[in-house]
Design a protein around this motif. Structure first.
Motif, mmCIF file in Angstrom:
data_model
loop_
_atom_site.group_PDB
_atom_site.id
_atom_site.type_symbol
_atom_site.label_atom_id
_atom_site.label_comp_id
_atom_site.label_asym_id
_atom_site.label_seq_id
_atom_site.Cartn_x
_atom_site.Cartn_y
_atom_site.Cartn_z
ATOM 1 N N CYS A 43 0.882 -1.205 0.160
ATOM 2 C CA CYS A 43 -0.019 -0.105 -0.044
ATOM 3 C C CYS A 43 0.794 1.189 -0.139
ATOM 4 C CB CYS A 43 -0.779 -0.078 1.406
ATOM 5 S SG CYS A 43 -1.938 1.697 1.418
ATOM 6 N N ASN A 44 1.807 1.237 0.772
ATOM 7 C CA ASN A 44 2.780 2.482 0.921
ATOM 8 C C ASN A 44 3.492 2.639 -0.427
ATOM 9 O OD1 ASN A 44 2.000 2.985 3.745
ATOM 10 N ND2 ASN A 44 3.686 1.707 4.440
ATOM 11 N N ALA A 45 3.911 1.648 -0.922
ATOM 12 C CA ALA A 45 4.708 1.667 -2.366
ATOM 13 C C ALA A 45 3.753 2.233 -3.417
ATOM 14 C CB ALA A 45 5.304 0.370 -2.702
ATOM 15 N N LEU A 46 2.342 1.779 -3.329
ATOM 16 C CA LEU A 46 1.413 2.233 -4.459
ATOM 17 C C LEU A 46 1.279 3.620 -4.090
ATOM 18 C CD1 LEU A 46 -1.177 -0.756 -4.368
ATOM 19 C CD2 LEU A 46 0.525 -0.291 -6.053
ATOM 20 N N LEU A 47 1.061 3.933 -2.861
ATOM 21 C CA LEU A 47 0.817 5.573 -2.695
ATOM 22 C C LEU A 47 2.041 6.582 -3.102
ATOM 23 C CD1 LEU A 47 -0.897 5.299 0.909
ATOM 24 C CD2 LEU A 47 -2.120 5.939 -1.191
ATOM 25 N N ALA A 48 3.129 5.774 -2.837
ATOM 26 C CA ALA A 48 4.377 6.515 -3.366
ATOM 27 C C ALA A 48 4.657 6.330 -4.907
ATOM 28 C CB ALA A 48 5.493 6.119 -2.707
ATOM 29 N N LEU A 49 3.931 5.662 -5.482
ATOM 30 C CA LEU A 49 3.721 5.458 -7.140
ATOM 31 C C LEU A 49 5.226 4.749 -7.556
ATOM 32 C CD1 LEU A 49 2.044 8.938 -8.471
ATOM 33 C CD2 LEU A 49 0.932 6.839 -7.630
ATOM 34 N N ASP A 50 5.372 3.839 -6.572
ATOM 35 C CA ASP A 50 6.959 3.351 -6.846
ATOM 36 C C ASP A 50 6.673 2.006 -7.287
ATOM 37 O OD1 ASP A 50 9.406 2.372 -6.678
ATOM 38 O OD2 ASP A 50 9.864 3.087 -4.420
ATOM 39 N N GLU A 51 6.625 1.950 -9.005
ATOM 40 C CA GLU A 51 6.425 0.604 -9.365
ATOM 41 C C GLU A 51 7.245 -0.411 -9.090
ATOM 42 O OE1 GLU A 51 6.122 -0.652 -14.126
ATOM 43 O OE2 GLU A 51 5.404 1.112 -13.587
ATOM 44 N N ASP A 52 8.696 0.207 -9.050
ATOM 45 C CA ASP A 52 9.933 -0.742 -9.045
ATOM 46 C C ASP A 52 9.845 -1.404 -7.634
ATOM 47 O OD1 ASP A 52 10.906 -0.098 -11.495
ATOM 48 O OD2 ASP A 52 12.383 1.274 -10.553
ATOM 49 N N ARG A 53 9.400 -0.809 -6.644
ATOM 50 C CA ARG A 53 9.396 -1.256 -5.197
ATOM 51 C C ARG A 53 8.045 -2.323 -5.021
ATOM 52 N NH1 ARG A 53 11.533 -2.078 -0.109
ATOM 53 N NH2 ARG A 53 10.156 -1.976 1.485
ATOM 54 N N CYS A 54 7.023 -1.963 -5.854
ATOM 55 C CA CYS A 54 5.946 -2.884 -5.803
ATOM 56 C C CYS A 54 6.235 -4.182 -6.397
ATOM 57 C CB CYS A 54 4.587 -2.270 -6.558
ATOM 58 S SG CYS A 54 4.060 -0.833 -5.746
ATOM 59 N N ARG A 55 6.868 -4.212 -7.591
ATOM 60 C CA ARG A 55 7.548 -5.288 -8.338
ATOM 61 C C ARG A 55 8.451 -6.085 -7.461
ATOM 62 N NH1 ARG A 55 9.503 -4.800 -13.712
ATOM 63 N NH2 ARG A 55 8.927 -7.017 -13.987
ATOM 64 N N GLU A 56 9.291 -5.631 -6.696
ATOM 65 C CA GLU A 56 10.041 -6.191 -5.820
ATOM 66 C C GLU A 56 9.373 -6.793 -4.750
ATOM 67 O OE1 GLU A 56 12.701 -3.023 -4.491
ATOM 68 O OE2 GLU A 56 13.734 -2.872 -6.354
ATOM 69 N N ILE A 57 8.373 -6.243 -3.947
ATOM 70 C CA ILE A 57 7.418 -6.994 -3.165
ATOM 71 C C ILE A 57 6.874 -7.971 -3.787
ATOM 72 C CG2 ILE A 57 5.539 -6.694 -1.690
ATOM 73 C CD1 ILE A 57 6.379 -3.622 -1.379
ATOM 74 N N ASN A 58 6.099 -7.966 -4.949
ATOM 75 C CA ASN A 58 5.494 -9.051 -5.496
ATOM 76 C C ASN A 58 6.579 -10.199 -5.804
ATOM 77 O OD1 ASN A 58 3.194 -9.559 -7.070
ATOM 78 N ND2 ASN A 58 3.746 -9.354 -8.647
ATOM 79 N N SER A 59 7.555 -9.940 -6.443
ATOM 80 C CA SER A 59 8.692 -10.984 -6.767
ATOM 81 C C SER A 59 9.098 -11.744 -5.617
ATOM 82 C CB SER A 59 9.859 -10.594 -7.703
ATOM 83 O OG SER A 59 9.300 -10.038 -8.745
ATOM 84 N N ALA A 60 9.438 -10.981 -4.345
ATOM 85 C CA ALA A 60 9.711 -11.563 -3.284
ATOM 86 C C ALA A 60 8.647 -12.545 -2.556
ATOM 87 C CB ALA A 60 10.120 -10.427 -2.149
ATOM 88 N N LEU A 61 7.473 -12.116 -2.679
ATOM 89 C CA LEU A 61 6.299 -12.884 -2.248
ATOM 90 C C LEU A 61 6.281 -14.306 -2.953
ATOM 91 C CD1 LEU A 61 3.541 -10.115 -1.544
ATOM 92 C CD2 LEU A 61 4.985 -11.596 0.051
ATOM 93 N N TYR A 62 6.289 -14.019 -4.376
ATOM 94 C CA TYR A 62 6.272 -15.409 -5.358
ATOM 95 C C TYR A 62 7.533 -16.224 -4.801
ATOM 96 C CZ TYR A 62 5.879 -18.252 -9.349
ATOM 97 O OH TYR A 62 5.456 -19.425 -10.118
ATOM 98 N N LEU A 63 8.464 -15.865 -4.936
ATOM 99 C CA LEU A 63 9.725 -16.599 -4.841
ATOM 100 C C LEU A 63 9.793 -17.196 -3.154
ATOM 101 C CD1 LEU A 63 12.647 -14.819 -6.512
ATOM 102 C CD2 LEU A 63 11.510 -16.932 -7.058
ATOM 103 N N SER A 64 9.010 -16.621 -2.422
ATOM 104 C CA SER A 64 8.944 -17.096 -0.874
ATOM 105 C C SER A 64 8.175 -18.422 -0.826
ATOM 106 C CB SER A 64 8.304 -16.209 -0.012
ATOM 107 O OG SER A 64 6.907 -16.088 -0.064
#
Length: 286
Positions: A83-104
Motif C-alpha cells: 500500500c505504501n509503495a502504491l501511494l508513493a507510485l513506486d512501481e519498482d518497489r511494488c514489483r520487488e515486493i511481488n517477486s519476493a512474495l512469489y519466490l517465498s
C-alpha cells in the motif's frame, strides 16, 4: 526463456557443477539441445527456487526486478508495505515486493487476495479519510494490474490438454483487475484460462462460449448498472450456454437478491473459493 547451467549458476551464485548435478538428479527439469547441452526454462527454475527456498542473487538474469530480503517483509504486513509503495507510485518497489512474495513460495491466490487486493482496500480506506487522492487509487489499480501480469508470466504455460476457462466483466463493469486475478489463479491451478476483459455484452460471452467450448465460464461482477437488465441478459445467456459449461459468478456487486434471480453452477465470493470447485469439474493434469 531458457538458461544455460552457467547462467543459472551466476543467478544463484553457486557453482556450475552444482547446477549440472541438480539437472542430472532430476531436481531441476532440464531440456537438451541437439548438441546435448542442458537448458533450463525460467519457469522451471522459479519453481525449483520456490520449493527449495534458495536465494536468487541476480534476478536481472531472469528478467526480474530486484528481490527484497524476505526478512524485511516479515517485520511488517505485506499488504501495508505494498500500500505504501502504491501511494508513493513506486512501481519498482511494488514489483520487488511481488517477486519476493512469489519466490517465498506463497500461492498466487494468496498474493492476489491477501496482499494486492488488500493493499488497494487500504488505499480506499485512506481515500475516504482524506489521506489519499483519486490519482493514488487510479494509478494503484494500474500498478496492481502490472503485478498480476508479472505473476502470470512467472507461471508455467498450461498444457494444451488442460481444461479451458473463459470469463470477464459484463457490460457497464469497468473493473479489469478482478478478472485478471481469476485468470491468473486458474492458470496456477493448471487451467488454460483466458480473461476476455471487462465491459463485455452477455451476447458476446454467449458467442465466445459457443466458439471456444470452455469447461468453465466465470463472471466477475464488480459493478452493476441495471440489475433487471443484467438478469434478463444473463438468463438469456444461461438458456443458450448453461448446458455447455459450468458457470461461476463472483464479485463485490453480487448480493443474495441477485443470486436468487439467476442460475449458476457456483458462487465464489472470494478467490479462495475457486480451487475446490474447479477441481470438482475436471481432473487436472499433474
Amino acid at each position: 526463456m531458457f538458461l544455460s547451467p552457467r547462467q543459472v549458476a551466476h543467478a544463484l551464485q553457486v557453482s556450475e557443477s552444482s547446477v549440472k548435478r541438480w539437472c542430472d538428479k532430476g531436481d531441476v527439469e532440464t531440456q537438451y539441445t541437439s548438441g546435448g547441452h542442458r537448458r533450463i526454462s525460467t519457469t522451471t527454475l522459479l519453481r525449483f527456487l520456490r520449493e527449495s527456498h534458495r536465494p536468487l542473487v541476480h534476478p536481472e538474469i531472469l528478467g526480474l526486478p530486484g528481490i527484497l530480503d524476505l526478512a524485511s517483509l516479515s517485520e511488517t504486513d505485506s499488504a501495508a508495505e505494498l500500500c505504501n509503495a502504491l501511494l508513493a507510485l513506486d512501481e519498482d518497489r511494488c514489483r520487488e515486493i511481488n517477486s519476493a512474495l512469489y519466490l517465498s513460495g506463497k500461492p498466487v491466490l494468496e498474493i492476489c487476495e491477501n496482499v494486492i487486493a488488500r493493499a488497494l482496500n487500504l488505499i480506499g480506506d485512506r481515500w475516504e479519510c482524506g489521506e489519499a487522492e483519486v490519482y493514488h487509487e487510479r494509478r494503484g489499480c494500474e500498478i496492481a494490474a502490472l503485478l498480476v501480469h508479472d505473476l502470470r508470466r512467472l507461471l508455467p504455460v498450461p498444457p494444451a490438454a488442460a481444461p479451458l476457462a473463459i470469463g470477464g466483466g459484463i457490460s457497464g463493469d469497468p473493473y479489469r483487475l478482478p478478472t485478471l486475478m481469476v485468470e491468473t489463479v486458474l492458470r496456477e491451478l493448471g487451467w488454460r484460462a483466458i480473461s476476455l476483459g471487462e465491459n463485455i455484452p452477455l451476447s458476446s460471452f454467449a458467442t465466445a462460449t459457443r466458439a471456444l467450448q470452455p469447461r468453465l465460464v466465470w463472471f466477475s461482477l464488480s459493478y452493476i448498472t441495471d440489475e433487471d437488465a443484467l438478469v434478463d441478459g444473463y438468463r438469456s445467456f444461461y438458456a443458450d450456454c448453461g448446458r455447455l459449461a459450468s458457470i461461476a459468478v463472483g464479485g463485490q456487486a453480487v448480493n443474495q437478491d441477485l443470486l436468487r434471480r439467476i442460475p449458476f453452477s457456483v458462487h465464489c465470493p472470494k478467490l479462495a473459493d475457486l480451487p475446490a470447485f474447479v477441481k470438482s469439474i475436471e481432473p487436472l493434469p499433474a
